[in-house]
Design an enzyme around this catalytic site. Structure first.
Site, PDB file in Angstrom:
ATOM      1  N   ASP A 170       0.816  -1.213   0.000  1.00 30.39           N
ATOM      2  CA  ASP A 170       0.000   0.000   0.000  1.00 30.39           C
ATOM      3  C   ASP A 170       0.852   1.265   0.000  1.00 30.39           C
ATOM      4  OD1 ASP A 170      -2.807  -0.762   0.041  1.00 30.39           O
ATOM      5  OD2 ASP A 170      -2.414  -1.659   1.986  1.00 30.39           O
ATOM      6  N   ILE A 171       1.789   1.345   0.939  1.00 26.82           N
ATOM      7  CA  ILE A 171       2.559   2.580   1.097  1.00 26.82           C
ATOM      8  C   ILE A 171       3.418   2.851  -0.132  1.00 26.82           C
ATOM      9  CG2 ILE A 171       4.231   3.810   2.511  1.00 26.82           C
ATOM     10  CD1 ILE A 171       1.543   3.332   3.879  1.00 26.82           C
TER      11      ILE A 171
END
Length: 395
Positions: A170-171
């Site tokens: 995600d990041i």
């Protein structure tokens, strides 16, 4: 901030999109976060832990935003969303591929009302119909596993470890999204044209775990087969510490500082392959014998003083108390609704010499800025707003 005056309509949810828009908000963009009436972002209910009425998860990635509720399954909600998009610089969504188009808020719909808009889409596998995975749902662990890093790092006789460093899938997608948006804004400055920015989480994970494919192309399928050097944790008398020793002169210094000069005449340790093959039986026991009477901080101090790349293996309490973290403003205290202890969330790691940091604004409560955004910016009167609430279009 450098993005002051940039308006962003945020249709994203969970983590990849919200983290991206939070970073852009940290840089000064006016982020309008659109959520479903009644429920809001799924992560508002993801817990424990909860802080007051909000999950710590939601509090962690939604600062510096204004909150608006719109029912995007209602034609009136879609119409209002596109009205906001008319004056937006950026629109962001992270639905599964094709969902935004089906809702009537995809790139073509936004482009029709605002050709200069930058439209960011973050999804598991992107929006290229040639991808065989395009219609799959994905979270961070899915794309991390598909990047190959789980198998590359897997220990013999052990299953793969999921999410070994948190939500890397995600990041990393969020940060590549920020890069894409900034590049597209620069292109628009030069040409006046908006464009579509398509980020696939799997692409981001493959980029972040580059050693998997790089080493495989050279015949190394797993970490146990590589000989890049010593990248390991060691036990001290109290706690653990990390050593990265990937050059011969560093190995010599490690031997000297830890009182293991015999390594330098040991033919078994004459090569990096030898370091790997005899790590468990020679190097680890010798280093840990040296560190047995020390704390991890003391061991790190001794090794760092000689220029070696080392660090403590921190507990959560250690990182919260670290002076570097405090100096760099890397923890922000977010007050939960209804009072209680503040929730600590990471600050902005991008430090610009001409940009002041903070003060950060808390996350918006669900629909908190409905009247402000729809009334002041779209010109809807009180009667219209009341009707929209009655029909469930807004909160």
């Amino acid at each position: 901030g450098p993005l002051e005056g940039i308006k962003l309509v945020d249709l994203s949810r969970i983590l990849a999109g919200p983290f991206c828009t939070m970073v852009l908000g940290d840089m000064g963009a006016d982020v309008i976060e659109i959520e479903q009436p009644g429920k809001g972002d799924d992560t508002r209910g993801w817990g424990p832990p909860f802080a007051g009425e909000e999950s710590a998860y939601f509090l962690g990635v939604n600062r510096n935003k204004r909150g608006l509720t719109l029912n995007l399954k209602d034609p009136e909600g879609v119409r209002l969303c596109l009205e906001l998009a008319k004056t937006a610089d950026i629109v962001c969504e992270n639905f599964k591929a094709g969902t935004a188009d089906r809702l009537g808020i995809g790139y073509d719909a936004v482009k029709a009302v605002n050709p200069a808009a930058i439209y960011l889409s973050v999804s598991g596998f992107g929006n290229d119909p040639a991808s065989p995975h395009i219609h799959r749902a994905a979270y961070a662990a899915v794309v991390e596993g598909m990047s190959g890093i789980y198998e590359y790092k897997r220990l013999p006789e052990r299953p793969p470890i999921v999410n070994p460093v948190g939500a890397l899938g995600d990041i990393s997608s969020a940060l590549f999204g920020v890069i894409g948006v900034l590049a597209a804004l620069r292109h628009r400055d030069a040409t006046g044209e908006g464009q579509y920015v398509d980020i696939a989480m799997l692409d981001a994970a493959v980029a972040m775990t580059d050693l998997v494919t790089n080493f495989y192309s050279m015949g190394i399928a797993g970490e146990a087969e590589s000989a890049v050097g010593i990248i390991e944790t060691f036990a001290a008398g109290e706690g653990h510490f990390i050593v990265q020793c990937v050059r011969e002169h560093q190995f010599e210094k490690l031997a000297e500082v830890t009182g293991n000069g015999q390594w330098l005449t040991d033919e078994r340790l004459a090569t990096r392959e030898g370091w790997r093959d005899h790590f468990a039986t020679v190097i680890r026991p010798d280093v840990e014998r040296w560190a047995a009477s020390m704390t991890n901080r003391e061991a790190v101090a001794a090794l760092a003083a000689e220029g070696l790349a080392v660090g403590e293996s921190y507990t959560p309490a250690d990182i919260v108390a670290d002076e570097h973290v405090a100096v760099r403003n890397m923890l922000v205290a977010m007050d939960p609704p209804g009072g209680g202890e503040p929730v600590l969330i990471p600050g902005n790691p991008v430090k610009l010499s001409r940009m002041a940091e903070g003060p950060e604004t808390r996350v918006p409560w669900l629909g908190e800025h409905n009247d402000d955004i729809l009334g002041r910016e779209l010109g809807l009167d009180a009667e219209t707003l009341a009707d929209l609430r009655e029909r469930g279009v807004i909160e």
